[in-house]
Motif scaffolding. Structure first.
Motif, PDB file in Angstrom:
ATOM      1  N   TYR A  78      91.893  40.386 -64.407  1.00 20.48           N
ATOM      2  CA  TYR A  78      91.056  41.223 -65.252  1.00 20.48           C
ATOM      3  C   TYR A  78      89.993  40.293 -65.823  1.00 20.48           C
ATOM      4  N   ARG A 114      89.815  38.206 -75.761  1.00 21.11           N
ATOM      5  CA  ARG A 114      88.367  38.019 -75.978  1.00 21.11           C
ATOM      6  C   ARG A 114      88.114  37.154 -77.211  1.00 21.11           C
ATOM      7  N   LEU A 119      87.166  39.085 -68.181  1.00 24.21           N
ATOM      8  CA  LEU A 119      86.674  39.306 -69.544  1.00 24.21           C
ATOM      9  C   LEU A 119      85.253  38.815 -69.704  1.00 24.21           C
ATOM     10  N   PHE A 157      97.841  46.817 -73.968  1.00 23.83           N
ATOM     11  CA  PHE A 157      96.754  46.086 -73.338  1.00 23.83           C
ATOM     12  C   PHE A 157      95.469  46.140 -74.161  1.00 23.83           C
ATOM     13  N   THR A 189      95.955  43.327 -76.512  1.00 18.95           N
ATOM     14  CA  THR A 189      95.954  42.042 -75.811  1.00 18.95           C
ATOM     15  C   THR A 189      94.554  41.674 -75.338  1.00 18.95           C
ATOM     16  N   ARG A 190      93.844  42.636 -74.765  1.00 15.44           N
ATOM     17  CA  ARG A 190      92.483  42.383 -74.264  1.00 15.44           C
ATOM     18  C   ARG A 190      91.583  41.910 -75.407  1.00 15.44           C
ATOM     19  N   GLU A 191      91.672  42.560 -76.552  1.00 18.55           N
ATOM     20  CA  GLU A 191      90.845  42.165 -77.702  1.00 18.55           C
ATOM     21  C   GLU A 191      91.209  40.766 -78.183  1.00 18.55           C
ATOM     22  N   ILE A 213      92.249  37.416 -67.406  1.00 15.53           N
ATOM     23  CA  ILE A 213      93.690  37.581 -67.570  1.00 15.53           C
ATOM     24  C   ILE A 213      94.281  37.740 -66.175  1.00 15.53           C
TER      25      ILE A 213
END
Length: 164
Positions: A158, A107, A160, A99, A102-104, A114
């Motif tokens: 989630y 963004r 962002l 994650f 994935t989060r980066e 997400i």
């Protein structure tokens, strides 16, 4: 454990990993096994894939993967996430490490949020996404499994970017 972007050549091993989870049952809404090509198209490198990362154990075998895709029904700017850890590797930190990547990537792609949709009877999956900071967003009631059993689906988000 090494986290890296998925490659087409990962498809056979990741299809085996996912198909074992599907055969075991109870934690994924997916009920039909994937061929390597079908998995690549749907979750690894296909046109609707925003990003996908694979976690490799110290021996180079896949410990899990996480895919972020565009799906019909979600607004632009919201990707749909799916996380799969090799049977026996749950609670090894694989999903959390995936994650972070994935989060980066989300963004960098300019996504606002997400989405994760989890079977309501998958307590581990619900807890996992909550630990990552996902919050409840919506519930689809009584979605039937292949055998007709109704199971709710919980969508978590989630954020962002503010305003998502």
């Amino acid at each position: 454990m090494d986290i890296r972007p998925v490659q087409d050549l990962d498809a056979p091993a990741l299809a085996d990993l996912l198909n074992e989870i599907i055969a075991r049952g109870g934690t994924t809404a997916l009920e039909e096994p994937f061929t390597p090509r079908a998995l690549a198209d749907a979750m690894l490198t296909g046109p609707d894939v925003i990003c996908c990362f694979v976690a490799q154990d110290d021996g180079g075998s896949p410990a899990g993967f996480q895919s972020l895709v565009r799906v019909e029904g979600l607004p632009d700017g919201i990707g749909d996430i799916a996380t799969f850890s090799r049977v026996g590797w749950v609670q090894q930190g694989t999903g959390s490490r995936l994650f972070a990547a994935t989060r980066e990537a989300a963004r960098q792609q300019g996504l606002a949020a997400i989405n994760a949709t989890i079977r309501a009877d998958n307590a581990g999956g619900l807890a996992f996404y909550s630990r990552l900071g996902f919050t409840d967003h919506a519930i689809r009631r009584a979605v039937p499994l292949r055998d007709g059993t109704p199971v709710d689906r919980v969508s978590k988000r989630y954020i962002l970017r503010t305003g998502a």
